[in-house]
Motif scaffolding. Structure first.
Motif, mmCIF file in Angstrom:
data_model
loop_
_atom_site.group_PDB
_atom_site.id
_atom_site.type_symbol
_atom_site.label_atom_id
_atom_site.label_comp_id
_atom_site.label_asym_id
_atom_site.label_seq_id
_atom_site.Cartn_x
_atom_site.Cartn_y
_atom_site.Cartn_z
ATOM 1 N N VAL A 43 -6.184 -0.675 4.350
ATOM 2 C CA VAL A 43 -4.950 -0.904 5.114
ATOM 3 C C VAL A 43 -4.548 0.385 5.827
ATOM 4 C CG1 VAL A 43 -2.519 -1.589 5.008
ATOM 5 C CG2 VAL A 43 -4.180 -2.636 3.437
ATOM 6 N N LYS A 44 -4.317 0.285 7.129
ATOM 7 C CA LYS A 44 -3.794 1.417 7.883
ATOM 8 C C LYS A 44 -2.281 1.499 7.686
ATOM 9 C CE LYS A 44 -7.312 0.972 11.516
ATOM 10 N NZ LYS A 44 -7.551 0.718 12.958
ATOM 11 N N PRO A 45 -1.714 2.693 7.800
ATOM 12 C CA PRO A 45 -0.262 2.836 7.586
ATOM 13 C C PRO A 45 0.580 1.869 8.411
ATOM 14 C CG PRO A 45 -1.276 4.989 7.677
ATOM 15 C CD PRO A 45 -2.353 4.005 8.030
ATOM 16 N N THR A 72 -2.844 4.497 -2.194
ATOM 17 C CA THR A 72 -3.457 5.810 -2.155
ATOM 18 C C THR A 72 -3.338 6.363 -0.735
ATOM 19 O OG1 THR A 72 -5.445 7.062 -2.759
ATOM 20 C CG2 THR A 72 -5.794 4.908 -1.725
ATOM 21 N N ILE A 73 -3.970 7.495 -0.491
ATOM 22 C CA ILE A 73 -3.905 8.154 0.814
ATOM 23 C C ILE A 73 -4.273 7.166 1.917
ATOM 24 C CG2 ILE A 73 -4.968 9.967 2.222
ATOM 25 C CD1 ILE A 73 -5.471 11.522 -0.371
ATOM 26 N N PRO A 74 -3.473 7.053 3.004
ATOM 27 C CA PRO A 74 -2.287 7.840 3.366
ATOM 28 C C PRO A 74 -1.003 7.010 3.333
ATOM 29 C CG PRO A 74 -3.297 6.988 5.352
ATOM 30 C CD PRO A 74 -4.024 6.344 4.182
ATOM 31 N N LEU A 75 -0.867 6.122 2.350
ATOM 32 C CA LEU A 75 0.192 5.106 2.383
ATOM 33 C C LEU A 75 1.408 5.404 1.509
ATOM 34 C CD1 LEU A 75 -2.075 1.923 2.179
ATOM 35 C CD2 LEU A 75 -1.183 3.044 4.224
ATOM 36 N N LYS A 76 1.364 6.461 0.712
ATOM 37 C CA LYS A 76 2.398 6.658 -0.296
ATOM 38 C C LYS A 76 3.778 6.938 0.288
ATOM 39 C CE LYS A 76 -0.843 8.131 -3.862
ATOM 40 N NZ LYS A 76 -1.147 9.094 -4.927
ATOM 41 N N GLU A 77 3.806 7.611 1.412
ATOM 42 C CA GLU A 77 5.090 7.873 2.052
ATOM 43 C C GLU A 77 5.483 6.755 3.004
ATOM 44 O OE1 GLU A 77 5.638 12.443 2.743
ATOM 45 O OE2 GLU A 77 3.486 11.995 2.768
#
Length: 288
Positions: A43-45, A72-77
């Motif tokens: 999944v992309k942000p 996981t990277i880069p979805l946490k924020e």
């Protein structure tokens, strides 16, 4: 066709092929005899919100129920802005690594990375001895936020946050408070002279990513070195630190321990982290 009672969860990231989470949770699902499935979704942000909505319908169409996901990277924020409810752990850290779908369909964002990091560290060192010490933290993303909070809770007197973007390091230092300070990326090797603990919270050194270029010459041998990267299990950073006589902690333990709370929330069982689980997950590293 998936049974109607099947609970479906998984992990999202971009990329996601490196993740050992399906192997980890699959082990627990089999061990506890659950009617459940755990998957990996690339999944992309910018696709995260739409993906949550789509999975609710797709899992129902299969005859199952979407219970949530790890991130996981880069979805946490990114998830911090997407979920409906923020658990206090996520609010404090400013990032989400675990999403739980409630009975009403609303998404609750949690963060279990901090306790995962602490529990893993405690398997190798006496963490009470870190109180009053200095940590050098590489990175300022979602995982770094969780680790910085955990280090604060451990009573470390100073946390030096070194990131490729100084402004992001400054933002995180401001979030943590007076015990934290930011440092420019090109100072990373010189900072190690004061370090009692060095933590790599970047993706540098991960298989398929650029190397982490850092000199450990200034690092004292008594310092502890840990890397949240677990593919490869022994990164170049850990190998170099081990050759100097430092205690090293790989990233696999953090992965195993952070997974416990999510598994319990999705599937109703509190799982055990033991040697058999670690061996099983390590087998999945072969060829990665």
């Amino acid at each position: 066709m998936t049974d109607k009672t099947t609970k479906i969860a998984g992990v999202m990231g971009w990329p996601i092929s490196h993740s050992l989470s399906p192997r980890l949770h699959g082990y627990w699902i089999k061990k506890y005899g659950l009617d459940a499935d755990y998957r990996a979704w690339p999944v992309k942000p910018e696709e995260l919100g739409e993906t949550f909505a789509r999975l609710k319908h797709e899992c129902a169409a299969e005859g199952g129920v979407f219970r949530g996901t790890n991130l996981t990277i880069p979805l946490k924020e990114t998830a911090f802005e997407v979920v409906d409810i923020l658990d206090p752990s996520a609010k404090r850290i400013g990032a989400v690594n675990t999403v739980v779908v409630g009975p009403d369909g609303r998404l609750t964002g949690r963060n279990t990375d901090g306790i995962g990091f602490t529990d893993s560290l405690a398997e190798h060192v006496e963490i009470s001895e870190l109180k009053g010490g200095t940590a050098v933290l590489l990175g300022a993303g979602g995982a770094a936020r969780a680790v910085a909070v955990a280090l604060t809770d451990l009573g470390m007197a100073k946390i030096i946050i070194c990131n490729r973007s100084l402004s992001r390091a400054e933002t995180l230092a401001g979030h943590i408070g007076e015990t934290a300070e930011a440092a420019p990326w090109d100072a990373r090797s010189n900072l190690l002279e004061a370090a009692d603990l060095l933590v790599n919270c970047t993706s540098l050194g991960m298989t398929g990513q650029p190397p982490l270029e850092i000199s450990l010459n200034a690092l004292k041998k008594s310092a502890i070195v840990t890397d949240i990267v677990y593919v490869p299990l022994e990164t170049e950073l850990l190998s170099a630190a081990k050759s100097r006589g430092s205690i090293v902690v790989d990233g696999l333990g953090m992965l195993l321990h952070q997974a416990k709370a999510g598994f319990e929330a999705w599937f109703g069982i509190t799982p055990e982290v033991d040697a058999a689980l670690r061996r099983h997950v390590l087998d999945g590293l072969k060829g990665k």
